[in-house]
Motif scaffolding. Structure first.
Motif: not given
Length: 209
Positions: A1-6
């Motif tokens: 699982m990947e979370l692309h965020g800031y």
């Protein structure tokens, strides 16, 4: 699982909290909003809106933080982010949506940048704008919260996933959360939970980039 965020994105922060509460492992993929990486072709393949976050689980790609949180609750039911009672669920959703739909969007980075570029508002006017809308929302929430640590009773959930990032934003712009006793009580309770501490912006790898 990947979370692309800031790291400072409220929406990304919400998802980090939820993933941590559920004990789910994920790879964090930073997207630098100040450099405009969210508008790049690679990120738009994940989120055509050019926003964060995007959650990738195998071939599944999800956007919009509240949709992601509810999907996580469906896929990984324990610990639950929403109470089982339908009326209690509706009440928690109403307060969470009050933050995610009414307070946060009008202080979003792209909104503030538009106000400054198109209408020439000053930094001081920008801060006053942010404080005004947070105060409006928090004042309403104060009337809705029960005298319990969390909105659903004895454990944090959907509402707290939304509230804590909004508190972080309020404090960034000089607001005193102690002026909102019910919100302050919830904040202090969340500050004792590792899932919330680990999700804080300053604890993310892109906070020092």
């Amino acid at each position: 699982m990947e979370l692309h965020g800031y790291f400072r994105s409220s929406a990304s922060y919400r998802v980090r909290i939820a993933l941590n509460l559920k004990g789910l492992q994920y790879d964090y993929q930073p997207v630098n909003l100040l450099k405009g990486e969210q508008r790049g072709d690679e990120h738009r393949k994940l989120n055509p809106q050019g926003l964060v976050p995007a959650l990738v689980d195998g071939t599944t790609i999800l956007t919009q933080s509240l949709a992601i949180l509810e999907w996580l609750d469906d896929q990984y039911p324990e610990p639950a982010l929403l109470p089982k009672d339908p009326l209690a669920r509706a009440r928690v959703r109403a307060m969470a949506y009050g933050i995610a739909c009414d307070i946060q969007p009008i202080q979003n980075l792209r909104v503030l940048q538009y106000l400054q570029s198109e209408y020439g508002i000053s930094d001081e006017e920008k801060v006053n704008w942010i404080r005004h809308w947070i105060h409006e929302g928090f004042s309403a929430l104060e009337q809705q919260l029960d005298p319990t640590p969390f909105a659903a009773g004895d454990q944090p959930g959907l509402f707290e996933c939304c509230l804590i990032p909004q508190i972080y934003s309020a404090e960034r712009f000089g607001m005193d959360i102690a002026e909102y006793p019910a919100i302050h009580r919830t904040m202090l309770a969340c500050n004792e939970i590792p899932a919330f501490v680990e999700a804080r912006p300053e604890n993310q790898p892109d906070s020092t980039l």
